[in-house]
Design an enzyme around this catalytic site. Sequence first.
Site: not given
Lengths: 370, 370
Positions: B121, B143, B185, B231, B241, B246, B250, B253, B257, B270
Amino acid sequence: MPTISLSLGEKSYDVIVANGSLEAAGEHIRHAGLKGAAALITDSNVGPLYAERVKKSLEAAGYRVSLHVFAAGEAHKNLTTIETLVNEMVAAGHDRSSFVVALGGGVVGDMAGFTAAMYYRGIPFVQIPTSVMAQVDSSVGGKTAVDIAAGKNLIGAFHQPRLVIADPQTLRSLDARTLREGMAEMVKHAAIRNAAMLPALRALAASITEDGSTLDCELMEKLIAANVAIKARVVEEDEKETLGVRAFLNFGHTLGHGIEASVPLGSLLHGEVVSLGMRAALALSRQHSGLSAAAEREVLDTLAALHLPLTLPAQVDPQTALAHTKTDKKFQGGAIRFVLLESLGSPVLSRKVMQADLEEAMHHLTTPLS
Amino acid sequence: MPTISLSLGEKSYDVIVANGSLEAAGEHIRHAGLKGAAALITDSNVGPLYAERVKKSLEAAGYRVSLHVFAAGEAHKNLTTIETLVNEMVAAGHDRSSFVVALGGGVVGDMAGFTAAMYYRGIPFVQIPTSVMAQVDSSVGGKTAVDIAAGKNLIGAFHQPRLVIADPQTLRSLDARTLREGMAEMVKHAAIRNAAMLPALRALAASITEDGSTLDCELMEKLIAANVAIKARVVEEDEKETLGVRAFLNFGHTLGHGIEASVPLGSLLHGEVVSLGMRAALALSRQHSGLSAAAEREVLDTLAALHLPLTLPAQVDPQTALAHTKTDKKFQGGAIRFVLLESLGSPVLSRKVMQADLEEAMHHLTTPLS
């Protein structure tokens, strides 16, 4: 309506314990402020009994609901099932604005809770526990997990529910063995926090016949609320089990888990191994932390009134159970943390229990009650 | 030594950006206060290059280390690999007192980070990113995720690292295509926060030949530190987010994506789809948020200097890419959230972008640069 509030800052939530609350689930969830669509997750045992009622209640409260049923049993509490549930939820159109409703016993709570913890990196969830163990213990506190080859509950997350709705009337559909094993956790709560519950638990035990249909639900409601209050205070003090306080809830669990891991999945129920583990922990408490014989006897009498096992069944090999205990997660950096009782209601986290003590305690479980 | 600190309360941590820092990883980790044994997780590409050096450095700092290598590539970023890693870690004797070290690119950071998030956990972890994208972006912010059949990154957790160690010299072992896609990026960060970096990025682009061996690591160190600072500030403002801040990360993106999901895994990198997505987002920004032609041109020129794609390759079917965009997670309750630029350094989260605009923007990517 008996409601216990958990105070955890932004993660605070209520636990409603009330006969008939299942039918009003949608209303309660709306009142708790949950938005978006609902993914109702349950298993093949509980689904046929209650899923339609909960779904209707949610829809009546204005929620869009999708139903997701997985095969019941600890054997399915794994990542493969989680992946299936997540794929189903995506197909049903759920995004990060949705929430999960967990309807069922401990396995469902673990599975649905962990799914909610991971889905889009975490969405809210509501617990509707339908077993004793889930109502008094696992649905409160945010511990979720699945099993992997290397052991039980090794993968998981702390993810607090936004609301818990416990309806004691759902327990009437359980068989006597399942009811009684769940009550082992209530005996544990009584032993570590509130010994006054022990006579009430023996009275409740007397109302159970072959199945739960004769269960005294009024008394059960009071006892579940008292148990949730105990669990809630412990979780508030030590949300992520870093302080040792929450570790008191492991009373009876260290050897219990070892025994559980040594037999085929499901052949002994969790509460049954906890009953055995508690007998061992009581004996160790007599030896190492000054527990009185009368206190030990009262707990054992309550477990006996619930027909819970107090000597190792023939299928358990003490050596194998010991070996499993050693790989259990309650060990830290080699040292053994063990919950003992100084008296009823006064647990201590001891480091006095050594390898040899565990062996002796496991042997103790092979001897009949004196 | 350039160090960027992220201020996130109890979850605060440092990002060290320094040439040669890989060799001193053990020391840095000791200094950050991590205790227990280390599970070093890497993939079959990065392991042979750096695992031994990092392992030795950790051992020299007094840590017990186990090494866990999984097959490189997005195709292995799944729950099956996670389960294997966890089983290996249990076999290697790790418990909740251990920590994870993620050594590699974005996939390794996701996998090792998610493993750490779930193991018992949640245990601490350290990021040692070895690709541009991981150094300037994915290693910072907590993330983590894996892919499932229904889509990329649909299962994951927010789990902040305890330390990030970025050594730009590791980038010299990359091929030119991988280096350049990572820099997409950096162009994104420049566009949304610091346009002054654009000329430096074009200068850096000029130092790249067939592979990373000629990379100007001094300039790269400065630029990575500047990118991490951008960042870091965004993550501090909006850790999970929930506020939309945040979401600015994107930029480029959403359509990116969609394009990525429409082609076989790995056939477009990517950063390459982000380059395409940025061109589309720039065009939409011209139309809907008043971006100037000169600003659009400067970003496109920088992407071109990096040999990044700006028109859809033949393998991409615009309709399929659009269909995938629609199931992408940036949609919420049916509405489209889309990051546009008002000017360089000034992004806005717009709800003006409709279905038809997306179609037009995708079509724009089929036309050559004017």
